[in-house]
Design an enzyme around this catalytic site. Structure first.
Site, short mmCIF file in Angstrom:
data_model
loop_
_atom_site.label_atom_id
_atom_site.label_comp_id
_atom_site.label_asym_id
_atom_site.label_seq_id
_atom_site.Cartn_x
_atom_site.Cartn_y
_atom_site.Cartn_z
N GLU A 217 9.04 -2.42 4.58
CA GLU A 217 8.18 -2.23 3.40
C GLU A 217 8.90 -2.77 2.17
O GLU A 217 10.07 -2.48 1.96
CB GLU A 217 7.87 -0.75 3.13
CG GLU A 217 6.91 -0.11 4.09
CD GLU A 217 6.58 1.34 3.73
OE1 GLU A 217 6.66 1.71 2.54
OE2 GLU A 217 6.24 2.08 4.66
N ARG B 132 2.41 -4.52 10.69
CA ARG B 132 2.92 -3.17 10.94
C ARG B 132 1.84 -2.16 10.55
O ARG B 132 1.41 -2.12 9.40
CB ARG B 132 4.18 -2.93 10.11
CG ARG B 132 4.65 -1.50 10.17
CD ARG B 132 5.92 -1.21 9.38
NE ARG B 132 6.19 0.21 9.47
CZ ARG B 132 6.44 1.02 8.45
NH1 ARG B 132 6.52 0.55 7.21
NH2 ARG B 132 6.62 2.30 8.64
N TYR C 24 12.13 -0.42 -2.48
CA TYR C 24 11.25 -0.64 -3.63
C TYR C 24 12.01 -0.77 -4.94
O TYR C 24 11.63 -1.54 -5.81
CB TYR C 24 10.26 0.52 -3.77
CG TYR C 24 9.23 0.52 -2.68
CD1 TYR C 24 8.08 -0.25 -2.79
CD2 TYR C 24 9.41 1.24 -1.50
CE1 TYR C 24 7.13 -0.29 -1.78
CE2 TYR C 24 8.47 1.20 -0.48
CZ TYR C 24 7.33 0.44 -0.63
OH TYR C 24 6.40 0.39 0.37
N GLU D 255 10.16 6.82 7.19
CA GLU D 255 10.77 7.57 6.09
C GLU D 255 10.85 9.07 6.36
O GLU D 255 10.25 9.88 5.66
CB GLU D 255 10.01 7.29 4.79
CG GLU D 255 10.00 5.82 4.43
CD GLU D 255 9.43 5.53 3.04
OE1 GLU D 255 8.95 6.47 2.38
OE2 GLU D 255 9.49 4.36 2.61
N ASN E 23 12.89 0.14 4.12
CA ASN E 23 11.83 0.19 3.10
C ASN E 23 12.52 0.23 1.75
O ASN E 23 13.24 1.18 1.44
CB ASN E 23 10.98 1.45 3.26
CG ASN E 23 10.16 1.46 4.55
OD1 ASN E 23 10.20 0.50 5.32
ND2 ASN E 23 9.41 2.52 4.77
N HIS F 217 3.69 8.21 10.68
CA HIS F 217 3.74 7.91 9.25
C HIS F 217 3.12 9.12 8.52
O HIS F 217 2.12 9.00 7.81
CB HIS F 217 3.00 6.61 8.96
CG HIS F 217 3.39 5.95 7.66
ND1 HIS F 217 3.90 4.68 7.57
CD2 HIS F 217 3.33 6.39 6.38
CE1 HIS F 217 4.12 4.36 6.30
NE2 HIS F 217 3.78 5.38 5.55
C1 FCB Z 1 6.54 4.44 1.02
C2 FCB Z 1 5.57 4.86 2.09
C3 FCB Z 1 4.27 4.10 2.08
C4 FCB Z 1 3.79 3.82 0.68
C5 FCB Z 1 4.88 3.22 -0.15
C6 FCB Z 1 4.48 2.87 -1.56
O1 FCB Z 1 7.37 5.49 0.70
O2 FCB Z 1 6.15 4.70 3.35
O3 FCB Z 1 3.35 4.83 2.83
O4 FCB Z 1 3.29 4.98 0.11
O5 FCB Z 1 5.98 4.08 -0.21
#
Ligand code: FCB
Length: 462
Positions: free
Chosen positions: A363, A77, A295, A167, A293, A121
């Site tokens: 992500e 990607r 985290y 995002e 995405n 992006h």
């Molecule tokens: C996300 C973004 C990516 C990167 C990660 C850590 O929010 O999409 O570009 O910065 O976080």
């Protein structure tokens, strides 16, 4: 740890974005982006870092494609820099920019790697921002769709998967209200306009892509997180629910249900953008897949002094990476809590509440302090464990019927991490930014091994 058993056909990938890796900020007729401008403003980015050179992939991407091949990746990607293709964001097309992405796509296909192309992006053409305020202006949506079409006409015969926006919440919130991302605005009226016009742009672009290439699969990547009340009080639960509307449902509901979430929308009445008849139909049901995405999770408590929303996310102090986290909880270098269970809950919830959409995790990954390579080795156990836990949870979600079809590590290579500059390393491949030398980290070798075992297992079953 139990073996990670993912369904047949599952795609293992890695992700990057143009501004974070390409460099070549003024090469071959590229126009400026809002990030080229923003990073030059004093005090905005850690140590004044910029993406001028970044990981230098505009000059040479072949080494990285080769690394991907060695790792055995199924998919990559990456994003297209809009101002590389259309220097003013509309009108004139810069063929050399398109040539670059065409060479990249061809190299990937030759290596047996499926391209997943993100169209936006965050590196909006500066001229579009200056002339009309980017996505804060309704015409931004139309210009985005035109740009999508230009790209698709060149690459659509070879690209199967498109991600319109990355995002949009972050671009709207950090770029238009918080002001810590480009274009650095602090205007609550621009905020919801940027939300709505990005979604509209997404819907219009999706229709154009499909009109040209009916087999194209079109998605969007949302930053999704689960919100948990800090305590089991009514007030904290209400705060968590409002946070969920503000971050997750602000995008999920229009995309899957054709309406903005009522309670939130009611609160924001004075800031409403103009919604034209038919807009919500363009946005709703426009996805072939949802890009997730993920985290971390976020804990939320009631806070009576915060206007409108009365909530405060508890992850903020830790996000400053000052080491003041909750004892016993692991944090990444971003100050984000490591919480794989949140990914399971999120995936399961999407299945239950949004009609079991096809999902790619577009992500997931973590920044940790990596020591520079010694004898060709970078020992990044914490990252390896992070990836392992989140892939295990993904496999568990697939087992209970979540339609998750692929996973992209953020990131393939260390890169420019927005306001943190080069001070946060997310790669499974280490980059020495002085020499541009790459070293596959232990996490990268671990990932390659997982992919190999997955494939061996499948061919054993045949
Ligand atoms: C996300 C973004 C990516 C990167 C990660 C850590 O929010 O999409 O570009 O910065 O976080």
């Amino acid at each position: 740890m139990t073996p990670i058993a993912l369904p047949p056909g599952f795609l293992f990938g890695a992700a990057t974005s143009a501004y974070q890796i390409e460099g070549g900020w003024d090469a071959d007729g590229k126009g400026l982006s809002i990030w080229d401008h923003f990073t030059r403003l004093p005090g905005r980015i850690h140590r004044g870092h910029t993406g001028d050179t970044a990981a230098d992939t505009y000059r040479d991407f072949r080494g990285d494609v080769d690394i991907m091949r060695r790792l055995g990746l199924d998919a990559y990607r990456f994003s297209i820099a809009w101002p590389r293709v259309m220097p003013e964001g509309r009108g004139r097309v810069n063929e050399k920019g398109l040539d670059y992405y065409e060479r990249l796509v061809d190299a990937l296909l030759e290596a047996g790697i499926a391209p997943f192309v993100t169209l936006f992006h965050w590196d909006l053409p500066l001229a579009l921002h200056r002339d009309l305020g980017g996505f804060a202006h309704r015409d931004g949506a139309q210009h985005f769709a035109d740009y999508a079409e230009v790209v698709a006409r060149r690459l659509g015969d070879r690209v199967g998967h498109w991600i319109t926006l990355n995002e949009p919440w972050v671009h709207a919130t950090f770029g238009h209200i918080a002001g810590n991302h480009a274009p650095g605005r602090r205007n609550p009226w621009a905020y919801l306009r940027a939300v709505h016009h990005q979604l509209l742009g997404h819907g219009l672009a999706a229709a154009r892509l499909r009109a040209l290439f009916p087999a194209a699969r079109v998605g969007i990547s949302l930053n999704l997180t689960q919100f948990y009340p800090m305590s089991d009080t009514e007030a904290d639960r209400a705060a968590a629910d409002m946070a969920d509307q503000l971050v997750n449902r602000l995008f999920l509901d229009p995309l899957f249900r054709g309406r903005y979430p009522d309670a939130l929308w009611g609160k924001l009445r004075v800031f409403h953008p103009k919604i034209h008849p038919g807009d919500m139909d363009v946005i709703a049901h426009s996805l072939d897949f949802l890009g997730v995405n993920y985290y971390t999770r976020t804990r939320v408590r009631h806070h009576r002094l915060v206007p409108l929303f009365h909530l405060w996310p508890d992850s903020l102090p830790a996000a400053a990476s000052n080491g003041r986290g909750v004892p016993g909880v692991e944090y990444s270098r971003m100050g984000w809590e490591v919480y794989p269970a949140g990914l399971f809950e999120l995936l399961f919830r999407l299945k239950q509440e949004y009609g079991n959409p096809t999902i790619y995790i577009t992500e997931n990954g973590a920044a940790f302090d990596d020591a520079p390579p010694v004898d060709g080795h970078v020992h990044d156990d914490a990252r390896r464990a992070y990836l392992e836990q989140h892939l295990a949870v993904t496999a568990a979600a697939a087992r209970v019927g979540v339609d998750v079809r692929g996973y992209f590590v953020w990131s393939l290579i260390d890169n420019f991490e927005w306001t943190h500059g080069y001070d946060r390393r997310f790669g499974i491949v280490y980059v020495d930014f002085a020499t541009q030398q790459r070293t596959i980290k232990e996490s990268g070798y671990w990932y390659a091994d997982l992919i190999r075992r997955h494939k061996a297992e499948l061919s054993g079953r045949e």
